[in-house]
Enzyme design. Structure first.
Site, PDB file in Angstrom:
ATOM      1  N   CYS A 330      -0.475 -30.723  46.142  1.00 39.57           N
ATOM      2  CA  CYS A 330      -0.812 -31.124  47.519  1.00 39.57           C
ATOM      3  C   CYS A 330      -1.271 -32.634  47.230  1.00 39.57           C
ATOM      4  CB  CYS A 330      -2.019 -30.611  48.056  1.00 39.57           C
ATOM      5  SG  CYS A 330      -1.722 -28.718  48.119  1.00 39.57           S
ATOM      6  N   ARG A 425       5.894 -26.595  59.119  1.00 34.55           N
ATOM      7  CA  ARG A 425       4.584 -26.464  58.567  1.00 34.55           C
ATOM      8  C   ARG A 425       3.683 -27.689  58.630  1.00 34.55           C
ATOM      9  NH1 ARG A 425       3.876 -22.592  53.898  1.00 34.55           N
ATOM     10  NH2 ARG A 425       1.854 -22.940  52.760  1.00 34.55           N
TER      11      ARG A 425
HETATM   12  P1  XMP Z   1      -2.524 -23.909  44.304  1.00 33.30           P
HETATM   13  O1  XMP Z   1      -3.801 -24.990  43.710  1.00 33.30           O
HETATM   14  O2  XMP Z   1      -2.800 -22.655  44.202  1.00 33.30           O
HETATM   15  O3  XMP Z   1      -2.413 -24.234  45.915  1.00 33.30           O
HETATM   16  O4  XMP Z   1      -1.309 -24.670  43.528  1.00 33.30           O
HETATM   17  C1  XMP Z   1      -1.491 -23.554  46.582  1.00 33.30           C
HETATM   18  C2  XMP Z   1      -1.592 -23.912  48.032  1.00 33.30           C
HETATM   19  O5  XMP Z   1      -1.560 -25.136  48.603  1.00 33.30           O
HETATM   20  C3  XMP Z   1      -1.017 -25.334  49.561  1.00 33.30           C
HETATM   21  N1  XMP Z   1       0.263 -26.243  49.804  1.00 33.30           N
HETATM   22  C4  XMP Z   1       0.343 -27.465  50.097  1.00 33.30           C
HETATM   23  N2  XMP Z   1      -0.610 -28.176  50.600  1.00 33.30           N
HETATM   24  N3  XMP Z   1       1.079 -30.015  50.430  1.00 33.30           N
HETATM   25  C5  XMP Z   1       0.003 -29.787  50.652  1.00 33.30           C
HETATM   26  O6  XMP Z   1      -1.154 -30.597  51.182  1.00 33.30           O
HETATM   27  C6  XMP Z   1       2.194 -29.203  50.156  1.00 33.30           C
HETATM   28  O7  XMP Z   1       3.072 -29.678  49.941  1.00 33.30           O
HETATM   29  C7  XMP Z   1       1.475 -27.963  50.002  1.00 33.30           C
HETATM   30  N4  XMP Z   1       2.400 -26.840  49.562  1.00 33.30           N
HETATM   31  C8  XMP Z   1       1.604 -25.753  49.447  1.00 33.30           C
HETATM   32  C9  XMP Z   1      -0.832 -23.910  50.304  1.00 33.30           C
HETATM   33  O8  XMP Z   1      -1.651 -23.711  51.047  1.00 33.30           O
HETATM   34  C10 XMP Z   1      -0.927 -22.944  49.184  1.00 33.30           C
HETATM   35  O9  XMP Z   1      -1.043 -21.855  49.180  1.00 33.30           O
END
Ligand code: XMP
Length: 509
Positions: A330, A425
């Site tokens: 993120c 999203r």
């Molecule tokens: P982890 O830390 O487990 O996080 O890899 C997965 C979660 O990250 C969120 N997610 C995003 N958040 N930009 C964001 O700010 C993104 O592009 C993005 N893609 C996923 C999502 O909640 C996921 O479950």
């Protein structure tokens, strides 16, 4: 300090996993005796508090099946046409344990060189393939011992074991207890290690291997219980996004039709997954779905405040995702300058959840089992993205770079993922996704990490260990007993291996 004193005492600063440690307490609880069951609603119990993220590099049917078999839940992502997503849900609901439903096959007209190339490209660790014709009919079995360089010019048809010499089992015979039928078959047919399952028209419907059967029967006693619905099918969820009409309004008809089709396949939950859930648009979508589908478990998010949780609960959500920007891929906090470090966000959200009686899901930022323990002191379940993206059950090919194996892992707010569909999203139009929009996620690689069984096994072991230290025999006790202490940078350094040269990888993440 307990949560209600610890978090306010740290205001106005915000804390995340590594800022905090949990105090050990008197215990009569052995880790192996702890109970990890939880739920996402009254109607959706889970055996373990772990969900795989609705990301296009994390959860499709293979991942969702593995998650449910381990007692958790997979959320199928929405970066694919609605029809495909519905098929992915159906694959999970129709999964028969031990049966490989889409086995890799080869055509009789292919050469052994073609087969070798496919094995190399897709990194298969097996060499025996059913042979099917254009109509999907079984015509033979290509045994592994002829898939060799020296035979590369030969056609599959010339070296395969022909259909008439193959023992097969008809699909309806395994309908009730496939493992029992297969176990007996392997005992009775000495030297045979694969069962080819066919339908009445002799089309290949699946494959059962003796090693899978042995693993399942051997593990039956120790294995965690799968998460199943009332009809003994595996549970699964699907993500949906707020689709809009060209004039910017919620496309109510399309949303209702899509959820209706998911329900026909017996989906157990839908997740309205957005970067900002405390908005009129997400609220309207939750209300719309709740109005039409009274018994469906609705997950919605993401939020980082008690007000956000209360708002979505009032609209009709059962479980609320908490997390803005903690994820490993993120960049929301960097790009938009918003978001609250995850433990403080969970604590704030918890006040809303307690008022409304809804479940909380800690979404993002979890890199090791200790983080899951900390998250579960404030939430009912966790969502994992990065920790599962390297598993072989995650979508995508394995690639080799400088002798190491990797899989792709990308944020749903990365340019590439938004172009593939997830722009909504982040409140953007798919067609603008590349030109005008600031990405809120990156494209990355994860080292290949083995199977979901192995990864979850290590993580669950860590969570149980944490519960043992706190004397908590179940998750409600963990929440109630947790006492937090702030960790200094020196304390953090002390918490990791230090002043040694590490020779073996740590478990737990
Ligand atoms: P982890 O830390 O487990 O996080 O890899 C997965 C979660 O990250 C969120 N997610 C995003 N958040 N930009 C964001 O700010 C993104 O592009 C993005 N893609 C996923 C999502 O909640 C996921 O479950």
């Amino acid at each position: 300090l307990p949560a209600e004193r610890f978090f306010p005492a740290n205001l106005p600063s915000a804390l995340t996993f590594d800022d905090v440690s949990l105090a050990t307490l008197y215990s009569e609880v052995l880790p192996k005796d702890t109970d990890l069951s939880t739920s996402l609603s009254e109607r959706l119990p889970l055996q373990i508090p772990i969900i795989s993220s609705d990301m296009d590099t994390v959860t499709e049917s293979r991942m969702a099946i593995a998650m449910a078999l381990n007692g958790g839940l997979g959320l199928i992502h929405y970066n694919l046409p609605a029809k495909e997503q519905i098929k992915e849900v159906a694959r999970v609901k129709h999964h028969v344990h031990g049966l490989i439903q889409d086995p890799m096959t080869v055509k009789p007209t292919a050469t052994i060189a073609d087969v070798l190339e496919m094995i190399d490209l897709r990194r298969f660790d097996f060499r025996t393939f059913p042979v099917v014709d254009e109509a999907g009919k079984l015509v033979g079995l290509l045994p592994g011992n002829v898939v060799r360089e020296r035979y590369k010019a030969l056609k599959v048809a010339a070296v395969m074991t022909p259909r008439k010499q193959l023992l097969t089992v008809e699909e309806k015979r395994i309908a009730n207890d496939p493992i029992k039928v297969a176990d007996r078959f392997f005992t009775e047919n000495i030297g045979i290690h694969k069962i080819l399952v066919v339908d009445a028209a002799d089309r290949l419907r699946g494959l059962i291997t003796s090693s899978d059967v042995e693993r399942i029967t051997g593990e039956a006693k120790s294995r965690r219980k799968p998460a199943r619905d009332a009809h003994f099918r595996l549970v699964v969820g699907a993500a949906i996004s707020p689709v809009r009409t060209p004039d910017g309004k919620l496309d109510r008809d399309r949303i209702i039709a899509h959820v209706g089709e998911l329900m026909q396949e017996a989906v157990d939950a839908v997740a309205i997954s957005t970067a900002h859930g405390h908005t009129a648009g997400v609220g309207d979508m939750v209300k719309l779905i709740r109005g039409e589908f009274k018994d469906l478990t609705i997950i919605a998010g993401n939020v980082t405040s008690g007000e956000g949780v209360e708002f979505l609960a009032r609209c009709g959500a059962d479980a609320i995702k908490v997390g803005q920007g903690p994820g490993s891929i993120c960049t929301t906090r960097i790009v938009a300058g918003v978001g609250i470090p995850q433990l403080t966000a969970l604590h704030a959200a918890g006040r809303g959840a307690a008022k409304k009686g809804v479940r909380l899901i800690a979404d993002g930022g979890i890199t090791k089992s200790g983080d899951i323990v900390k998250a579960l002191t404030l939430a009912d379940t966790v969502i994992l993205g990065g920790l599962l993206a390297g598993c072989r059950e995650a979508p995508g090919e394995i690639m080799e770079i400088s002798g190491k194996l990797y899989k792709q892992y990308r944020g749903m707010g990365s340019h590439a993922a938004m172009k593939a569909g997830s722009a909504a999203r982040y409140g953007h139009d798919k067609n603008d996704a590349v030109r005008k929009v600031a990405a809120e996620g990156i494209e990355a690689l994860k080292e290949v990490s083995g199977s979901v069984d192995d990864v979850l096994g290590a993580l669950i072991g860590g969570v149980q260990s944490g519960m043992g230290y706190l004397g908590a025999k179940n998750l409600p006790e963990l929440r109630q007993k947790a006492r937090y202490i702030r960790v200094t940078p020196a304390g953090q350094k002390e918490a990791s291996p230090h002043d040694v040269i590490e020779v073996a990888t740590r478990s737990g993440g």
